[in-house]
Write a protein that holds these residues in place. Structure first.
Motif, PDB file in Angstrom:
ATOM      1  N   UNK A   1       0.924  -1.293   0.066  1.00 10.50           N
ATOM      2  CA  UNK A   1       0.317  -0.021   0.086  1.00 10.50           C
ATOM      3  C   UNK A   1       0.742   1.508  -0.054  1.00 10.50           C
ATOM      4  N   UNK A   2       1.330   1.919  -1.016  1.00 11.02           N
ATOM      5  CA  UNK A   2       1.879   2.284  -1.215  1.00 11.02           C
ATOM      6  C   UNK A   2       1.524   3.816  -1.159  1.00 11.02           C
ATOM      7  N   UNK A   3       2.224   5.066  -0.306  1.00 14.37           N
ATOM      8  CA  UNK A   3       1.635   6.552  -0.115  1.00 14.37           C
ATOM      9  C   UNK A   3       0.741   6.033   0.583  1.00 14.37           C
ATOM     10  N   UNK A   4       1.114   5.332   1.750  1.00 17.12           N
ATOM     11  CA  UNK A   4       0.570   5.358   3.304  1.00 17.12           C
ATOM     12  C   UNK A   4       0.316   6.662   4.227  1.00 17.12           C
ATOM     13  N   UNK A   5       1.526   7.157   3.671  1.00 23.70           N
ATOM     14  CA  UNK A   5       1.191   8.449   4.408  1.00 23.70           C
ATOM     15  C   UNK A   5      -0.711   9.787   4.266  1.00 23.70           C
ATOM     16  N   UNK A   6      -0.617   9.097   3.034  1.00 16.21           N
ATOM     17  CA  UNK A   6      -2.080   9.941   2.733  1.00 16.21           C
ATOM     18  C   UNK A   6      -3.026   9.764   3.287  1.00 16.21           C
ATOM     19  N   UNK A   7      -3.423   8.420   3.495  1.00 14.89           N
ATOM     20  CA  UNK A   7      -4.501   7.496   4.615  1.00 14.89           C
ATOM     21  C   UNK A   7      -5.323   8.408   5.941  1.00 14.89           C
ATOM     22  N   UNK A   8      -6.603   9.228   6.003  1.00 13.03           N
ATOM     23  CA  UNK A   8      -6.894   9.657   6.435  1.00 13.03           C
ATOM     24  C   UNK A   8      -7.399   8.756   7.751  1.00 13.03           C
ATOM     25  N   UNK A   9      -6.940   9.085   8.958  1.00 13.96           N
ATOM     26  CA  UNK A   9      -7.226   8.537   9.922  1.00 13.96           C
ATOM     27  C   UNK A   9      -8.322   8.408  10.690  1.00 13.96           C
ATOM     28  N   UNK A  10      -9.291   9.732  10.161  1.00 18.26           N
ATOM     29  CA  UNK A  10     -10.797   9.106  10.575  1.00 18.26           C
ATOM     30  C   UNK A  10     -11.397   8.432   9.228  1.00 18.26           C
ATOM     31  N   UNK A  11     -10.740   7.846   8.434  1.00 19.58           N
ATOM     32  CA  UNK A  11     -11.246   7.573   7.379  1.00 19.58           C
ATOM     33  C   UNK A  11     -11.203   5.217   7.786  1.00 19.58           C
ATOM     34  N   UNK A  12     -10.386   5.114   8.561  1.00 22.91           N
ATOM     35  CA  UNK A  12     -10.216   3.810   9.131  1.00 22.91           C
ATOM     36  C   UNK A  12     -10.132   3.636  10.419  1.00 22.91           C
ATOM     37  N   UNK A  13     -11.703   3.084  11.047  1.00 23.30           N
ATOM     38  CA  UNK A  13     -12.176   2.258  12.184  1.00 23.30           C
ATOM     39  C   UNK A  13     -10.827   2.227  13.273  1.00 23.30           C
ATOM     40  N   UNK A  14     -10.941   2.516  14.246  1.00 22.85           N
ATOM     41  CA  UNK A  14     -10.173   2.356  15.221  1.00 22.85           C
ATOM     42  C   UNK A  14      -8.852   2.297  15.058  1.00 22.85           C
ATOM     43  N   UNK A  15      -8.323   3.159  14.106  1.00 23.81           N
ATOM     44  CA  UNK A  15      -7.110   3.965  13.933  1.00 23.81           C
ATOM     45  C   UNK A  15      -6.606   4.668  14.767  1.00 23.81           C
ATOM     46  N   UNK A  16      -7.164   5.332  16.256  1.00 27.63           N
ATOM     47  CA  UNK A  16      -6.764   6.005  16.862  1.00 27.63           C
ATOM     48  C   UNK A  16      -5.872   7.949  16.954  1.00 27.63           C
ATOM     49  N   UNK A  17      -6.273   7.969  15.656  1.00 27.89           N
ATOM     50  CA  UNK A  17      -5.707   8.549  14.955  1.00 27.89           C
ATOM     51  C   UNK A  17      -4.328   9.043  14.572  1.00 27.89           C
ATOM     52  N   UNK A  18      -3.385   7.328  14.628  1.00 33.41           N
ATOM     53  CA  UNK A  18      -2.717   7.484  13.862  1.00 33.41           C
ATOM     54  C   UNK A  18      -2.210   7.030  12.612  1.00 33.41           C
ATOM     55  N   UNK A  19      -1.947   8.015  11.732  1.00 30.32           N
ATOM     56  CA  UNK A  19      -1.835   6.864  10.379  1.00 30.32           C
ATOM     57  C   UNK A  19      -0.875   6.548   9.951  1.00 30.32           C
ATOM     58  N   UNK A  20       0.159   6.098  10.831  1.00 31.90           N
ATOM     59  CA  UNK A  20       0.932   4.524  10.014  1.00 31.90           C
ATOM     60  C   UNK A  20      -0.414   3.461  10.451  1.00 31.90           C
ATOM     61  N   UNK A  21      -0.848   3.792  12.547  1.00 31.89           N
ATOM     62  CA  UNK A  21      -2.010   2.933  12.630  1.00 31.89           C
ATOM     63  C   UNK A  21      -2.820   2.727  11.203  1.00 31.89           C
ATOM     64  N   UNK A  22      -3.450   3.223  10.937  1.00 32.04           N
ATOM     65  CA  UNK A  22      -4.719   3.703  10.064  1.00 32.04           C
ATOM     66  C   UNK A  22      -4.325   3.344   8.768  1.00 32.04           C
ATOM     67  N   UNK A  23      -2.945   3.310   8.630  1.00 30.93           N
ATOM     68  CA  UNK A  23      -2.769   2.397   7.146  1.00 30.93           C
ATOM     69  C   UNK A  23      -2.198   0.838   7.154  1.00 30.93           C
ATOM     70  N   UNK A  24      -1.723   0.582   7.807  1.00 36.76           N
ATOM     71  CA  UNK A  24      -1.572  -0.817   8.743  1.00 36.76           C
ATOM     72  C   UNK A  24      -2.959  -1.653   8.521  1.00 36.76           C
ATOM     73  N   UNK A  25      -3.549  -0.620   8.870  1.00 37.03           N
ATOM     74  CA  UNK A  25      -5.286  -1.174   9.261  1.00 37.03           C
ATOM     75  C   UNK A  25      -6.186  -1.456   7.483  1.00 37.03           C
ATOM     76  N   UNK A  26      -5.835  -0.089   6.871  1.00 36.59           N
ATOM     77  CA  UNK A  26      -6.580   0.219   5.585  1.00 36.59           C
ATOM     78  C   UNK A  26      -5.888  -1.171   4.519  1.00 36.59           C
TER      79      UNK A  26
END
Length: 537
Positions: free
Chosen positions: A247-272
């Motif tokens: 999943x490239x450009x992981x830094x562009x993932x909005x944490x609010x768009x991923x459930x249970x991301x806890x506001x972390x960009x990297x955590x959101x990208x990992x869940x996605x």
């Protein structure tokens, strides 16, 4: 001619079989087997595939560690480029008529945007680099989903192993299963991959492994593109043995768009990425988040001491100004502050806002951090370390088996093309004799993985996970799902699972599942023998 080196004992065994058979068949078939021998001696071929503007070339640069693949739109981004090891850095433009033209690298070491010849005449580019990464891995950069370049398909297919070179005796690089079980010959690219441009489709069909680049959404044509991959899998879809996605450009993932991301960009990208792995599985081993731009900047030497000094000056600004700058790209370059706008524009180009924030956090934690230290922070923040580990465990650790499977696939294609039934039988008998050897059982397991990934054979989810784990590594404890486990217990467990799969093959399975169960049973039995032998040693 330079002596080719094969990848390991399985590839060596296939090479010896080719060499033995060449003296017992006609000239045309012997030429085909010679082509197989040459392919066996080359490094593993990894195709980097994905949608246009997904950051494929940026990721290629990061993997190679040189800013050599052009990332701006130009002629050379619309053709396949193979990055290979060479003793002298050079670029060759390979023409459709078989001719070659040499190109100098640009002053900053990249492939020039202007190829100096009409693109319609170009088959592909060969870039030779004195680069250690390329000693055992040829990296193939492809134009990508959404391209429309049909002009160089024929020569690209030939170079990448999907068709014979015009005017030469050659073989396909695909068309049969790696285990020697006859499949359908792949004379034409798989039409199911209609979203992939013909040039990229040829690259995928002829490569032996694929690194698939996705962004925030997996689309139907992503799945179709993976379906076109088949050099080592008998023209079946990619599978966990030879396909990995990022999943490239992981830094562009909005944490609010991923459930249970806890506001972390990297955590959101990992869940996605985990969700995408479930969508694409079992056609890929995993989906790993990465920030290709950060990885490229950290690995290719473009990040300088001046850039580090500029980041330190940014860190010295008051907190309100720093936070305002980091709100958007426009504010970062346009807001008035003590750091020159041109300097900030360069930092944005190299790091984007995510990388700049990571660097500023590192400076806050260690005000004396050096340019080298910041480079290491950028590398770790990019996710490239995990991608590199994935490449090592999925591809390099299995290169011998993957190449051997591709070699057997090509040998069967050679046999299918022979007009002499005796020749066909001789080759097939040789393949079956090789596969009967215990040390070649890995190839049977590779076939099982491709059958599962293609959907030809289905298993309950718990059994599917077990088979995928068993074929996902060369490490016995990982294969058993017992990392750090007690050696005696691992030996017992291997035999328990061997017996269970033998029973499943006889009771409770469909005929197709039974064939898989017999292969899995033997894999566990051989693993049991390996563990017992290791303990005695």
């Amino acid at each position: 001619m330079t002596t080719q080196r094969t990848r390991g004992p399985l590839s060596d065994a296939v090479a010896r079989l080719c060499a033995d058979l060449r003296g017992r068949v006609g000239a045309e078939t012997a030429n085909g087997l010679h082509e197989v021998l040459l392919r066996l001696g080359e490094p593993l071929q990894l195709a980097v595939v994905g949608r246009i503007k997904s950051g494929k070339s940026t990721l290629v640069n990061a993997l190679i560690g040189r800013n050599v693949a052009p990332t701006d739109v130009g002629e050379c981004t619309r053709v396949v480029t193979r990055f290979r090891y060479g003793t002298v850095d050079r670029v060759e433009v390979i023409l459709r008529d078989g001719g070659k033209r040499s190109l100098p690298f640009t002053s900053d070491g990249a492939i020039p945007a202007d190829l100096g010849v009409e693109r319609e005449r170009v088959s592909h580019l060969e870039a030779y680099l004195t680069n250690e990464v390329l000693r055992d891995l040829t990296v193939i950069d492809t134009p990508g989903l959404g391209s429309t370049d049909d002009s160089s398909v024929a020569r690209t297919e030939a170079v990448l192993g999907n068709a014979a070179v015009p005017g030469e005796s050659g073989v396909t690089g695909s068309g049969v299963t790696g285990s020697g079980v006859t499949g359908t010959e792949a004379a034409e690219p798989d039409e199911r991959a209609e979203g992939l441009d013909p040039v990229s489709r040829s690259a995928v069909a002829g490569a032996e492994a694929v690194l698939y680049v996705v962004t925030q959404s997996v689309r139907a044509d992503d799945r179709r593109a993976l379906s076109s991959f088949g050099a080592a899998t008998g023209n079946r879809p990619a599978g966990p043995a030879n396909a990995l996605a990022v999943l490239n450009k992981a830094d562009t993932v909005e944490p609010e768009s991923v459930r249970e991301s806890d506001g972390s960009v990297w955590h959101a990208a990992s869940l996605l990425a985990g969700g995408q792995a479930r969508q694409l599985g079992p056609r890929v081993t995993d989906v790993l988040p990465v920030v290709g731009l950060l990885a490229e900047t950290a690995e290719t030497g473009v990040f300088t001491a001046s850039d580090a000094e500029a980041l330190h000056r940014l860190a010295g600004l008051d907190e309100a100004t720093r936070e305002t700058l980091l709100l958007s790209a426009d504010l970062f370059t346009g807001w008035e502050c003590e750091v020159a706008a041109g300097t900030r524009a360069r930092l944005l180009e190299l790091l984007d806002l995510y990388g700049i924030r990571c660097a500023l956090e590192a400076i806050a934690a260690d005000p004396d951090i050096t340019a080298g230290g910041l480079r290491r922070v950028l590398h770790e923040s990019s996710g490239l370390s995990e991608v590199s580990r994935g490449l090592n465990s999925v591809f390099r650790a299995r290169a011998d088996g993957i190449k051997a499977a591709a070699g057997l696939a090509s040998m069967t294609a050679v046999a299918q093309r022979s007009r002499d039934p005796a020749e066909r039988g001789r080759i097939q008998d040789g393949i079956e004799a090789l596969l009967a050897r215990p040390d070649a059982h890995q190839l049977r397991l590779l076939e099982v993985l491709t059958l599962i990934s293609s959907g030809e054979i289905t298993l309950p989810s718990d059994l599917l996970d077990e088979v995928l784990r068993l074929g996902a590594s060369n490490n016995p404890s990982e294969r058993l799902g017992m990392l750090g486990g007690n050696p005696d217990r691992m030996i017992e467990y291997a035999m328990e699972r061997a017996n269970w799969w033998r029973s499943f093959a006889s009771l409770g399975s469909t005929p197709a599942q039974s064939r898989v169960a017999h292969v899995v049973h033997r894999a566990y039995f051989l693993l049991w023998q390996q563990l017992r032998s290791g303990k005695r040693g």
